[in-house]
Design a protein around this motif. Structure first.
Motif, PDB file in Angstrom:
ATOM      1  N   ALA A  73       0.802  -1.343  -0.124  1.00 61.42           N
ATOM      2  CA  ALA A  73      -0.270  -0.200  -0.064  1.00 61.42           C
ATOM      3  C   ALA A  73       0.830   1.521  -0.096  1.00 61.42           C
ATOM      4  N   LEU A  74       2.114   1.213   0.973  1.00 59.35           N
ATOM      5  CA  LEU A  74       3.011   3.021   1.005  1.00 59.35           C
ATOM      6  C   LEU A  74       3.284   2.551  -0.753  1.00 59.35           C
ATOM      7  N   LEU A  75       3.892   1.645  -1.829  1.00 59.38           N
ATOM      8  CA  LEU A  75       4.288   1.485  -3.036  1.00 59.38           C
ATOM      9  C   LEU A  75       3.250   1.905  -4.003  1.00 59.38           C
ATOM     10  N   ALA A  76       1.844   2.002  -3.496  1.00 58.16           N
ATOM     11  CA  ALA A  76       0.948   2.373  -4.424  1.00 58.16           C
ATOM     12  C   ALA A  76       0.927   3.817  -3.501  1.00 58.16           C
ATOM     13  N   VAL A  77       0.911   4.284  -2.276  1.00 59.95           N
ATOM     14  CA  VAL A  77       1.236   5.901  -2.244  1.00 59.95           C
ATOM     15  C   VAL A  77       1.652   6.862  -3.345  1.00 59.95           C
ATOM     16  N   ALA A  78       2.947   6.239  -2.688  1.00 61.06           N
ATOM     17  CA  ALA A  78       4.223   6.308  -3.191  1.00 61.06           C
ATOM     18  C   ALA A  78       4.021   7.215  -4.953  1.00 61.06           C
ATOM     19  N   GLU A  79       3.044   6.065  -5.469  1.00 57.17           N
ATOM     20  CA  GLU A  79       3.114   6.198  -7.349  1.00 57.17           C
ATOM     21  C   GLU A  79       1.778   6.563  -6.958  1.00 57.17           C
ATOM     22  N   GLN A  80       1.438   7.183  -6.411  1.00 58.74           N
ATOM     23  CA  GLN A  80       0.188   7.879  -6.637  1.00 58.74           C
ATOM     24  C   GLN A  80      -1.825   7.945  -7.174  1.00 58.74           C
ATOM     25  N   TYR A  81      -1.193   6.559  -6.578  1.00 62.54           N
ATOM     26  CA  TYR A  81      -2.810   5.995  -7.216  1.00 62.54           C
ATOM     27  C   TYR A  81      -4.417   6.632  -6.416  1.00 62.54           C
ATOM     28  N   ASP A  82      -5.476   6.663  -7.414  1.00 59.92           N
ATOM     29  CA  ASP A  82      -5.976   7.062  -6.089  1.00 59.92           C
ATOM     30  C   ASP A  82      -7.429   6.815  -5.735  1.00 59.92           C
ATOM     31  N   GLY A  83      -6.644   5.608  -5.557  1.00 59.20           N
ATOM     32  CA  GLY A  83      -8.026   4.728  -4.625  1.00 59.20           C
ATOM     33  C   GLY A  83      -6.674   3.443  -4.539  1.00 59.20           C
ATOM     34  N   ILE A  84      -6.736   2.859  -2.710  1.00 62.69           N
ATOM     35  CA  ILE A  84      -6.304   1.967  -2.480  1.00 62.69           C
ATOM     36  C   ILE A  84      -7.146   0.796  -2.149  1.00 62.69           C
ATOM     37  N   GLY A  85      -6.840  -0.739  -2.518  1.00 59.38           N
ATOM     38  CA  GLY A  85      -7.863  -1.520  -1.377  1.00 59.38           C
ATOM     39  C   GLY A  85      -7.057  -2.970  -0.958  1.00 59.38           C
ATOM     40  N   PHE A  86      -7.385  -3.642  -0.452  1.00 56.18           N
ATOM     41  CA  PHE A  86      -7.192  -4.808   0.413  1.00 56.18           C
ATOM     42  C   PHE A  86      -7.798  -6.304  -0.257  1.00 56.18           C
ATOM     43  N   LEU A  87      -6.883  -6.539  -0.790  1.00 56.49           N
ATOM     44  CA  LEU A  87      -7.851  -8.465  -0.773  1.00 56.49           C
ATOM     45  C   LEU A  87      -6.635  -9.116  -0.357  1.00 56.49           C
ATOM     46  N   ASP A  88      -7.332 -10.330   0.557  1.00 58.62           N
ATOM     47  CA  ASP A  88      -6.395 -11.652   1.468  1.00 58.62           C
ATOM     48  C   ASP A  88      -6.422 -12.257  -0.039  1.00 58.62           C
ATOM     49  N   ALA A  89      -5.647 -13.184   0.339  1.00 59.64           N
ATOM     50  CA  ALA A  89      -4.781 -13.726  -0.584  1.00 59.64           C
ATOM     51  C   ALA A  89      -5.993 -15.540  -1.346  1.00 59.64           C
ATOM     52  N   ASP A  90      -6.752 -15.163  -0.119  1.00 56.90           N
ATOM     53  CA  ASP A  90      -8.136 -16.910  -0.124  1.00 56.90           C
ATOM     54  C   ASP A  90      -9.498 -16.037   0.013  1.00 56.90           C
ATOM     55  N   ASN A  91      -9.556 -14.719  -0.361  1.00 63.72           N
ATOM     56  CA  ASN A  91     -10.229 -14.337  -1.066  1.00 63.72           C
ATOM     57  C   ASN A  91     -10.996 -13.261  -2.451  1.00 63.72           C
ATOM     58  N   THR A  92     -12.079 -13.402  -2.607  1.00 63.31           N
ATOM     59  CA  THR A  92     -12.133 -12.999  -3.359  1.00 63.31           C
ATOM     60  C   THR A  92     -13.143 -11.724  -3.394  1.00 63.31           C
ATOM     61  N   PHE A  93     -13.089 -10.546  -5.279  1.00 59.20           N
ATOM     62  CA  PHE A  93     -13.884  -9.899  -4.899  1.00 59.20           C
ATOM     63  C   PHE A  93     -15.374 -10.209  -5.813  1.00 59.20           C
ATOM     64  N   GLU A  94     -16.317  -9.448  -5.988  1.00 57.55           N
ATOM     65  CA  GLU A  94     -17.774  -9.385  -6.753  1.00 57.55           C
ATOM     66  C   GLU A  94     -16.637  -8.806  -7.987  1.00 57.55           C
ATOM     67  N   PRO A  95     -17.581  -9.238  -9.022  1.00 56.43           N
ATOM     68  CA  PRO A  95     -16.929  -8.230 -10.762  1.00 56.43           C
ATOM     69  C   PRO A  95     -17.154  -6.579 -10.088  1.00 56.43           C
ATOM     70  N   ASP A  96     -17.797  -5.826  -9.794  1.00 61.24           N
ATOM     71  CA  ASP A  96     -18.027  -4.440  -9.820  1.00 61.24           C
ATOM     72  C   ASP A  96     -17.651  -4.021  -7.974  1.00 61.24           C
ATOM     73  N   HIS A  97     -16.686  -4.226  -7.231  1.00 59.22           N
ATOM     74  CA  HIS A  97     -16.488  -4.319  -5.930  1.00 59.22           C
ATOM     75  C   HIS A  97     -15.624  -2.918  -5.904  1.00 59.22           C
ATOM     76  N   VAL A  98     -14.699  -2.734  -6.811  1.00 54.22           N
ATOM     77  CA  VAL A  98     -13.855  -1.436  -7.290  1.00 54.22           C
ATOM     78  C   VAL A  98     -14.832  -0.580  -7.363  1.00 54.22           C
ATOM     79  N   GLN A  99     -15.560  -0.784  -8.590  1.00 55.98           N
ATOM     80  CA  GLN A  99     -16.467   0.399  -9.176  1.00 55.98           C
ATOM     81  C   GLN A  99     -17.439   0.936  -7.993  1.00 55.98           C
ATOM     82  N   GLY A 100     -17.943  -0.309  -7.035  1.00 53.00           N
ATOM     83  CA  GLY A 100     -18.922   0.055  -5.766  1.00 53.00           C
ATOM     84  C   GLY A 100     -17.421   1.432  -4.712  1.00 53.00           C
ATOM     85  N   CYS A 101     -16.811   0.749  -4.634  1.00 52.26           N
ATOM     86  CA  CYS A 101     -15.909   1.479  -3.460  1.00 52.26           C
ATOM     87  C   CYS A 101     -15.396   2.973  -4.246  1.00 52.26           C
ATOM     88  N   VAL A 102     -14.875   2.960  -5.785  1.00 52.32           N
ATOM     89  CA  VAL A 102     -14.864   4.223  -5.901  1.00 52.32           C
ATOM     90  C   VAL A 102     -16.038   5.650  -5.817  1.00 52.32           C
TER      91      VAL A 102
END
Length: 165
Positions: A73-102
């Motif tokens: 996440a610190l790497l993503a901050v340094a590279e100026q992303y507009d949004g950062i989310g976490f996903l545990d390796a044993d989890n998945t997201f629904e296809p609209d997860h990032v869109q919903g968060c944005v």
């Protein structure tokens, strides 16, 4: 809504099929996101060719992925992303997860928290309710106004790491 978004996944010793499912769920997002996979001491070399950014830490930290999560996440901050989310390796997201968060953060929220669902291996939903007072790590979405909180993932004392999720 155009922007650059990052999903950070720390991983440890998960099986390849589990990691492939995680990677596929980020790849399937309706809003594209760069996937940063961070090996917590046990890098799996096949990930180098998986179309993700692969960071390899040389030893495990014994903190449920907090150091790996924080470094990604610190790497993503340094590279100026507009949004950062976490996903545990044993989890998945629904296809609209990032869109919903944005979209949820458009009203000015610096942190978005989502609900989680439990799925069976066949993808069917398990009827398990939310745990009061618990927010899974994979439910966090940070916007730039909250990026100053990211270092806390790296500094959580090991004895508290299990309850940090």
């Amino acid at each position: 809504m155009a922007g650059r978004y990052a999903i950070v996944t720390p991983y440890y010793k998960e099986e390849r099929a589990t990691l492939e499912r995680c990677i596929a769920s980020v790849r399937a997002q309706s809003f594209a996101a760069d996937h940063i996979m961070v090996a917590d001491g046990f890098a799996q070399d096949w990930i180098d060719a998986a179309g993700v950014r692969h960071i390899k830490l040389d030893n495990a930290h014994g903190d449920y992925g907090n150091v790996a999560r924080g470094i990604g996440a610190l790497l993503a901050v340094a590279e100026q992303y507009d949004g950062i989310g976490f996903l545990d390796a044993d989890n998945t997201f629904e296809p609209d997860h990032v869109q919903g968060c944005v979209e949820a953060g458009e009203g000015g929220a610096d942190i978005v928290a989502t609900e989680r669902r439990y799925l069976r291996p066949d993808g069917s939903i398990m009827p398990i309710g939310s745990e009061p007072g618990h927010l899974d790590t994979s439910c966090f979405w940070y916007r730039p106004g909250a990026f100053s909180l990211i270092p806390y993932w790296v500094t959580i004392p090991k004895e508290m790491a299990g309850i940090g999720d």
